[in-house]
Scaffold this active site. Structure first.
Site, PDB file in Angstrom:
ATOM      1  NE  ARG A  46      57.222 -43.236  13.977  1.00 37.60           N
ATOM      2  CZ  ARG A  46      55.902 -42.484  13.541  1.00 37.60           C
ATOM      3  NH1 ARG A  46      55.239 -42.966  12.362  1.00 37.60           N
ATOM      4  NH2 ARG A  46      55.482 -41.287  14.001  1.00 37.60           N
ATOM      5  NE  ARG A  68      52.415 -42.784  17.287  1.00 33.06           N
ATOM      6  CZ  ARG A  68      51.176 -42.641  17.803  1.00 33.06           C
ATOM      7  NH1 ARG A  68      50.819 -43.577  18.641  1.00 33.06           N
ATOM      8  NH2 ARG A  68      50.233 -41.900  17.221  1.00 33.06           N
ATOM      9  CG  ASP A  83      47.478 -46.826  17.657  1.00 33.69           C
ATOM     10  OD1 ASP A  83      46.663 -45.721  17.344  1.00 33.69           O
ATOM     11  OD2 ASP A  83      48.482 -46.847  16.824  1.00 33.69           O
ATOM     12  CG  HIS A  94      54.024 -47.506  15.436  1.00 34.00           C
ATOM     13  ND1 HIS A  94      54.797 -47.468  14.347  1.00 34.00           N
ATOM     14  CD2 HIS A  94      53.094 -46.501  15.429  1.00 34.00           C
ATOM     15  CE1 HIS A  94      54.422 -46.391  13.691  1.00 34.00           C
ATOM     16  NE2 HIS A  94      53.335 -45.757  14.345  1.00 34.00           N
ATOM     17  CG  PHE A 138      50.039 -56.264  12.894  1.00 32.89           C
ATOM     18  CD1 PHE A 138      49.215 -56.766  14.017  1.00 32.89           C
ATOM     19  CD2 PHE A 138      50.059 -54.841  12.786  1.00 32.89           C
ATOM     20  CE1 PHE A 138      48.180 -55.945  14.581  1.00 32.89           C
ATOM     21  CE2 PHE A 138      48.834 -53.924  13.393  1.00 32.89           C
ATOM     22  CZ  PHE A 138      47.855 -54.459  14.227  1.00 32.89           C
ATOM     23  CD  GLU A 160      49.844 -57.509   9.107  1.00 36.04           C
ATOM     24  OE1 GLU A 160      49.286 -56.555   9.294  1.00 36.04           O
ATOM     25  OE2 GLU A 160      48.460 -58.688   9.155  1.00 36.04           O
TER      26      GLU A 160
END
Length: 315
Positions: free
Chosen positions: A10, A167, A117, A109, A83, A58
């Site tokens: 990322r 990530r 998460d 992610h 998303f 989104e």
């Protein structure tokens, strides 16, 4: 020899956008209130006039990206994979895929390595979803250099592209002078005759470690890095099946609809051999430290090597 670096893809994505911005002035970047996490903030801070924060919306972000593409821009619509690929799937399908607009959908992610998460954010279905969109190119780069090359290739490709970001930091291995990135072409990282391991994304570095372990145990394993899952390198996959006779696929994604199914789809019609899929087995993830979760789901070098030994024993 390029410098060996350890960073999350990322971050490499954000750096690539910033570095390519001057050469490609039509590139614009959209995010959904996650610029610091997705690293599009690197582009935002350098080119604020070409960055749009669409907020936690989104579906709207993908619609805005489609509008920008219809006006000649090259938009990168970025959010967490859950998303950008999941929540906004209908917009990706109908507003981007159907008219074949030049939009780049980016999912950060992804997979269980999102960690704490939890299941709602651990998207293990994004590759499967994006593979089903007609005309969509699906990229899952494995390290810093591959991500940078993939972003540039996506800019130059005219049409919809999905890019998966990780990530966790990963040590680069595509840092040799002979490294070359080509859309739709896999890379043989290690040759071997006993069996073939085909990996993608974060799992390539784990598979590379497994192959080295297997070598010490007398198993000559071939390792293929598939950075482009669609269109997949059919020729390379079929050749590996014919020459080694046994295939293991490794992905931080559901075993349903991802790399493993893409490989099986090729081989079932052209060279039927035994394929063992390592991935997330039709279940949700849960909250926990990223590395612990990878170990729990068998997404590590030890489990890959163990699976390879079992495949060899049954042959």
């Amino acid at each position: 020899m390029a410098e060996k670096v350890k960073k999350a893809t990322r971050e490499s994505y954000g750096e690539a956008l910033r570095e390519l911005a001057e050469e490609y002035p039509r590139v614009v970047v959209l995010d959904a209130d996650l610029a610091e996490a997705t690293k599009t903030a690197l582009f935002r801070d350098a080119y604020p006039e070409r960055f749009i924060d669409c907020g936690i919306a989104e579906c709207n972000m993908v619609g805005v990206a489609a509008g920008l593409a219809s006006c000649g821009k090259i938009p990168f619509a970025t959010s967490f994979a859950m998303f950008s690929a999941g929540r906004a799937y209908e917009q990706v399908r109908n507003s981007v895929g159907y008219p074949r607009l030049n939009v780049k959908i980016v999912g950060s992610h992804a997979g269980v390595s999102v960690g704490e998460d939890g299941a709602t954010h651990q998207c293990c279905e994004d590759i499967a979803l994006m593979r089903t969109v007609p005309g969509m190119v699906v990229l899952n780069p494995a390290d810093h250099y591959e991500m940078k090359a993939a972003v540039k290739a996506a800019v130059e490709w005219k049409g919809p592209v999905y890019i998966r970001l990780g990530r966790l930091a990963v040590e680069s291995f595509n840092n040799s002078d002979g490294y070359s990135f080509e859309l739709g072409k896999g890379i043989t990282l290690r040759d071997g005759k006993d069996l073939t391991i085909i990996a993608t994304g974060l799992m390539v570095s784990r598979a590379l470690e497994a192959v080295k372990n297997l070598e010490r145990q007398g198993v000559d394993a071939r390792l293929i890095n598939i950075h482009t899952i669609k269109p997949i390198d059919r020729e390379l996959v079929v050749r590996a099946a014919r020459e080694t006779g046994k295939i293991i696929t490794v992905e931080e994604h559901s075993v349903i609809g991802g790399l493993g199914d893409a490989v099986c789809g090729v081989l079932s019609g052209e060279c039927p051999v035994r394929v063992v899929k390592i991935g997330v087995n039709d279940q949700y993830g849960h909250s926990g430290p990223a590395q612990d979760l990878l170990d729990e789901f068998g997404l590590n070098a030890d489990h890959i090597a163990e699976t390879a030994r079992k495949v060899m024993e049954r042959s």
